[in-house]
Design an enzyme around this catalytic site. Structure first.
Site, PDB file in Angstrom:
ATOM      1  N   ARG A 128       0.856  -1.188   0.000  1.00  0.00           N
ATOM      2  CA  ARG A 128       0.000   0.000   0.000  1.00  0.00           C
ATOM      3  C   ARG A 128       0.892   1.239   0.000  1.00  0.00           C
ATOM      4  O   ARG A 128       2.084   1.148   0.220  1.00  0.00           O
ATOM      5  CB  ARG A 128      -0.900  -0.013   1.235  1.00  0.00           C
ATOM      6  CG  ARG A 128      -1.910  -1.152   1.262  1.00  0.00           C
ATOM      7  CD  ARG A 128      -2.466  -1.361   2.659  1.00  0.00           C
ATOM      8  NE  ARG A 128      -3.119  -0.159   3.159  1.00  0.00           N
ATOM      9  CZ  ARG A 128      -3.399   0.052   4.455  1.00  0.00           C
ATOM     10  NH1 ARG A 128      -3.055  -0.858   5.357  1.00  0.00           N
ATOM     11  NH2 ARG A 128      -4.011   1.143   4.831  1.00  0.00           N
ATOM     12  N   SER A 179       0.650   4.121   1.959  1.00  0.00           N
ATOM     13  CA  SER A 179       0.757   4.984   3.135  1.00  0.00           C
ATOM     14  C   SER A 179       2.206   5.060   3.593  1.00  0.00           C
ATOM     15  O   SER A 179       3.013   4.152   3.321  1.00  0.00           O
ATOM     16  CB  SER A 179      -0.111   4.444   4.274  1.00  0.00           C
ATOM     17  OG  SER A 179       0.468   3.272   4.827  1.00  0.00           O
ATOM     18  N   LYS A 222      -1.534  -7.645  11.234  1.00  0.00           N
ATOM     19  CA  LYS A 222      -2.854  -7.548  11.848  1.00  0.00           C
ATOM     20  C   LYS A 222      -3.933  -7.146  10.850  1.00  0.00           C
ATOM     21  O   LYS A 222      -5.122  -7.263  11.142  1.00  0.00           O
ATOM     22  CB  LYS A 222      -2.843  -6.604  13.047  1.00  0.00           C
ATOM     23  CG  LYS A 222      -2.745  -5.131  12.766  1.00  0.00           C
ATOM     24  CD  LYS A 222      -2.640  -4.363  14.071  1.00  0.00           C
ATOM     25  CE  LYS A 222      -2.514  -2.865  13.879  1.00  0.00           C
ATOM     26  NZ  LYS A 222      -3.749  -2.195  13.546  1.00  0.00           N
ATOM     27  N   ASP A 223      -3.530  -6.689   9.648  1.00  0.00           N
ATOM     28  CA  ASP A 223      -4.502  -6.359   8.606  1.00  0.00           C
ATOM     29  C   ASP A 223      -4.919  -7.572   7.796  1.00  0.00           C
ATOM     30  O   ASP A 223      -5.817  -7.470   6.958  1.00  0.00           O
ATOM     31  CB  ASP A 223      -3.921  -5.321   7.632  1.00  0.00           C
ATOM     32  CG  ASP A 223      -3.808  -3.934   8.235  1.00  0.00           C
ATOM     33  OD1 ASP A 223      -4.480  -3.684   9.259  1.00  0.00           O
ATOM     34  OD2 ASP A 223      -3.056  -3.111   7.686  1.00  0.00           O
ATOM     35  N   SER A 253     -10.863   0.916  15.729  1.00  0.00           N
ATOM     36  CA  SER A 253     -10.721  -0.492  16.097  1.00  0.00           C
ATOM     37  C   SER A 253     -11.802  -0.904  17.091  1.00  0.00           C
ATOM     38  O   SER A 253     -11.926  -0.310  18.166  1.00  0.00           O
ATOM     39  CB  SER A 253      -9.333  -0.707  16.717  1.00  0.00           C
ATOM     40  OG  SER A 253      -9.310  -1.865  17.521  1.00  0.00           O
ATOM     41  N   LEU A 254     -12.563  -1.947  16.752  1.00  0.00           N
ATOM     42  CA  LEU A 254     -13.585  -2.429  17.682  1.00  0.00           C
ATOM     43  C   LEU A 254     -12.962  -2.977  18.957  1.00  0.00           C
ATOM     44  O   LEU A 254     -13.539  -2.856  20.033  1.00  0.00           O
ATOM     45  CB  LEU A 254     -14.441  -3.517  17.022  1.00  0.00           C
ATOM     46  CG  LEU A 254     -15.365  -3.081  15.888  1.00  0.00           C
ATOM     47  CD1 LEU A 254     -16.310  -4.209  15.516  1.00  0.00           C
ATOM     48  CD2 LEU A 254     -16.153  -1.840  16.250  1.00  0.00           C
ATOM     49  N   ARG A 255     -11.764  -3.562  18.849  1.00  0.00           N
ATOM     50  CA  ARG A 255     -11.071  -4.058  20.044  1.00  0.00           C
ATOM     51  C   ARG A 255     -10.739  -2.889  20.970  1.00  0.00           C
ATOM     52  O   ARG A 255     -11.022  -2.939  22.172  1.00  0.00           O
ATOM     53  CB  ARG A 255      -9.793  -4.793  19.637  1.00  0.00           C
ATOM     54  CG  ARG A 255      -8.905  -5.198  20.825  1.00  0.00           C
ATOM     55  CD  ARG A 255      -7.551  -5.703  20.341  1.00  0.00           C
ATOM     56  NE  ARG A 255      -6.830  -4.701  19.575  1.00  0.00           N
ATOM     57  CZ  ARG A 255      -6.027  -3.781  20.094  1.00  0.00           C
ATOM     58  NH1 ARG A 255      -5.823  -3.744  21.405  1.00  0.00           N
ATOM     59  NH2 ARG A 255      -5.403  -2.919  19.326  1.00  0.00           N
ATOM     60  N   ARG A 256     -10.120  -1.852  20.418  1.00  0.00           N
ATOM     61  CA  ARG A 256      -9.764  -0.702  21.252  1.00  0.00           C
ATOM     62  C   ARG A 256     -11.014  -0.037  21.817  1.00  0.00           C
ATOM     63  O   ARG A 256     -11.040   0.361  22.995  1.00  0.00           O
ATOM     64  CB  ARG A 256      -8.947   0.302  20.442  1.00  0.00           C
ATOM     65  CG  ARG A 256      -7.531  -0.176  20.145  1.00  0.00           C
ATOM     66  CD  ARG A 256      -6.765   0.819  19.296  1.00  0.00           C
ATOM     67  NE  ARG A 256      -5.428   0.316  18.961  1.00  0.00           N
ATOM     68  CZ  ARG A 256      -4.827   0.502  17.802  1.00  0.00           C
ATOM     69  NH1 ARG A 256      -5.437   1.193  16.844  1.00  0.00           N
ATOM     70  NH2 ARG A 256      -3.613   0.014  17.586  1.00  0.00           N
ATOM     71  N   ARG A 291     -10.680   7.200  11.558  1.00  0.00           N
ATOM     72  CA  ARG A 291      -9.859   6.482  10.589  1.00  0.00           C
ATOM     73  C   ARG A 291      -8.918   7.432   9.877  1.00  0.00           C
ATOM     74  O   ARG A 291      -8.950   8.632  10.061  1.00  0.00           O
ATOM     75  CB  ARG A 291     -10.753   5.743   9.582  1.00  0.00           C
ATOM     76  CG  ARG A 291     -11.446   4.508  10.166  1.00  0.00           C
ATOM     77  CD  ARG A 291     -11.940   3.583   9.081  1.00  0.00           C
ATOM     78  NE  ARG A 291     -10.855   3.135   8.223  1.00  0.00           N
ATOM     79  CZ  ARG A 291     -10.987   2.876   6.927  1.00  0.00           C
ATOM     80  NH1 ARG A 291     -12.165   3.060   6.340  1.00  0.00           N
ATOM     81  NH2 ARG A 291      -9.967   2.473   6.217  1.00  0.00           N
ATOM     82  N   GLY A 292      -8.072   6.870   9.027  1.00  0.00           N
ATOM     83  CA  GLY A 292      -7.100   7.651   8.283  1.00  0.00           C
ATOM     84  C   GLY A 292      -5.686   7.218   8.613  1.00  0.00           C
ATOM     85  O   GLY A 292      -5.448   6.433   9.532  1.00  0.00           O
ATOM     86  N   VAL A 319      -1.721   7.641   9.851  1.00  0.00           N
ATOM     87  CA  VAL A 319      -1.228   8.101  11.150  1.00  0.00           C
ATOM     88  C   VAL A 319      -1.205   9.625  11.230  1.00  0.00           C
ATOM     89  O   VAL A 319      -1.714  10.224  12.189  1.00  0.00           O
ATOM     90  CB  VAL A 319       0.172   7.520  11.433  1.00  0.00           C
ATOM     91  CG1 VAL A 319       0.801   8.190  12.646  1.00  0.00           C
ATOM     92  CG2 VAL A 319       0.095   6.012  11.644  1.00  0.00           C
ATOM     93  N   THR A 372      -2.843  11.791   9.534  1.00  0.00           N
ATOM     94  CA  THR A 372      -4.204  12.327   9.491  1.00  0.00           C
ATOM     95  C   THR A 372      -4.840  12.280  10.871  1.00  0.00           C
ATOM     96  O   THR A 372      -5.460  13.256  11.329  1.00  0.00           O
ATOM     97  CB  THR A 372      -5.066  11.525   8.499  1.00  0.00           C
ATOM     98  OG1 THR A 372      -4.457  11.582   7.208  1.00  0.00           O
ATOM     99  CG2 THR A 372      -6.476  12.083   8.413  1.00  0.00           C
ATOM    100  N   ARG A 373      -4.667  11.175  11.556  1.00  0.00           N
ATOM    101  CA  ARG A 373      -5.260  11.039  12.896  1.00  0.00           C
ATOM    102  C   ARG A 373      -4.603  11.999  13.887  1.00  0.00           C
ATOM    103  O   ARG A 373      -5.289  12.597  14.724  1.00  0.00           O
ATOM    104  CB  ARG A 373      -5.133   9.598  13.381  1.00  0.00           C
ATOM    105  CG  ARG A 373      -5.895   8.601  12.520  1.00  0.00           C
ATOM    106  CD  ARG A 373      -5.952   7.239  13.151  1.00  0.00           C
ATOM    107  NE  ARG A 373      -5.984   6.191  12.153  1.00  0.00           N
ATOM    108  CZ  ARG A 373      -6.195   4.911  12.427  1.00  0.00           C
ATOM    109  NH1 ARG A 373      -6.378   4.525  13.668  1.00  0.00           N
ATOM    110  NH2 ARG A 373      -6.215   4.011  11.468  1.00  0.00           N
ATOM    111  N   CYS A 425     -12.820  -7.785  11.422  1.00  0.00           N
ATOM    112  CA  CYS A 425     -12.929  -6.436  11.989  1.00  0.00           C
ATOM    113  C   CYS A 425     -14.291  -6.203  12.629  1.00  0.00           C
ATOM    114  O   CYS A 425     -14.576  -5.114  13.110  1.00  0.00           O
ATOM    115  CB  CYS A 425     -12.672  -5.401  10.899  1.00  0.00           C
ATOM    116  SG  CYS A 425     -10.924  -5.200  10.527  1.00  0.00           S
TER     117      CYS A 425
END
Length: 309
Positions: free
Chosen positions: A11, A13, A85-86, A131-134, A151-152, A154, A156-157, A244
């Site tokens: 990717r 990014s 993890k993706d 993240s649903l886990r977080r 989202r976005g 690093v 961007t966040r 996810c």
């Protein structure tokens, strides 16, 4: 003898490119090859293009890999480099995760604008995370604060955080370190109380089944302990049909031929959770993870998983 450059898919990014360059540099060092023998091919994925919704809403982890895997299968790429993890637990026929680079720090990093730690946030504070886990772990520890989708990339966040859109956010510390931003976190979260996502912090390399020339090349950079640990974590995830859409945490350590694993499942609101630990020989990593997943599923019962649908 190879005359054309090996084509590495990734990717676009900054983090994905940093990971692809790390894989390239390790392959150069292992085989004494010059940089010109590797071409990094940047591809845009659906997950990159849709940034206003959570992954659970738009189809899950495969959205970060499909375009890359299609080109790998067709022979347009020799290998693909991913954040482990993706990766979905089920890969396309003909592809497999052939190598893992040494794992970086797997912890989650808390980045606070109005407070330095998660527990110091004032009541009613807003935390951004996709993240649903977080989200579930935050709600478990701090049911009095609001969690919003965030989202976005690093940068961007971090920009959204600095602009005051939220009071805090969480990112993988491994990614921040790879981007030279290890000074950014205001707190590193203890894996015992805030366990990481399965495979967090590990870079994986995907290749074609049966491509012995490429897989022999990759074997030289495969880190055995990381491979064993992530194999265990992914088996745990697969046993729970993890995607996810499911708040699942899992972390294994392989050392000296022994493996220790801790896993957790939570309801999305964080109000109920189950934890499991397991250990055994590193050579049985997949079996340990799968059994832990089956055991925790039995503890929780079918009603628990109904909340994920």
């Amino acid at each position: 003898m190879q005359t054309k450059p090996f084509r590495i898919g990734t990717r676009g990014s900054p983090l994905a490119l940093a990971q692809a360059h790390e894989a390239r540099d390790r392959l150069m060092a292992a085989h004494g090859l010059p940089a010109e023998m590797f071409e990094i091919v940047v591809l845009s994925t659906m997950g990159d293009r849709i940034t206003d919704r959570s992954l659970a809403q738009i189809g899950g982890k495969g959205l970060f890999t499909q375009e890359i895997e299609d080109l790998l299968l067709s022979g347009g790429l020799d290998i693909a480099v991913h954040s482990s993890k993706d990766m979905p637990t089920k890969l396309p026929d003909g592809l497999f995760l052939s190598a893992y680079l040494p794992r970086e720090d797997p912890r989650d990093a808390f980045i606070g604008r109005t407070a330095p730690t998660l527990m110091d946030l004032p009541k009613g504070a807003v935390v951004g995370s996709s993240s649903l886990r977080r989200q579930a772990l935050i709600r478990r520890l701090r049911p009095d604060i609001e969690v919003v989708i965030f989202r976005g990339q690093v940068d961007t966040r971090l920009r959204k955080l600095a602009e005051g859109q939220v009071d805090a956010t969480l990112l993988a510390f491994a990614g921040l370190k790879r981007l030279g931003k290890d000074h950014v976190p205001t707190e590193l979260l203890d894996p015992e109380g805030f366990p990481p996502a399965p495979a967090q912090g590990a870079i994986c390399i995907e290749s074609r089944v049966g491509d012995e020339r490429i897989n022999t090349l990759l074997a030289a950079v495969d880190h055995a302990e990381t491979h064993e640990a992530v194999t265990c974590e992914r088996a745990f995830l697969e046993a729970l049909d993890g995607s996810c859409r499911t708040p699942i945490a899992g972390y294994a350590v392989s050392e000296g031929g022994a493996l220790r694993f801790t896993g957790m499942i939570l309801t999305p609101d964080g109000s109920l959770h189950y934890r499991i630990t397991a250990e055994g020989r590193s050579s049985e990593a997949e079996k340990i993870g799968r059994q832990a997943g089956e055991d925790i599923r039995g503890q929780a019962g079918p009603d628990f998983f109904a909340s994920w649908v």
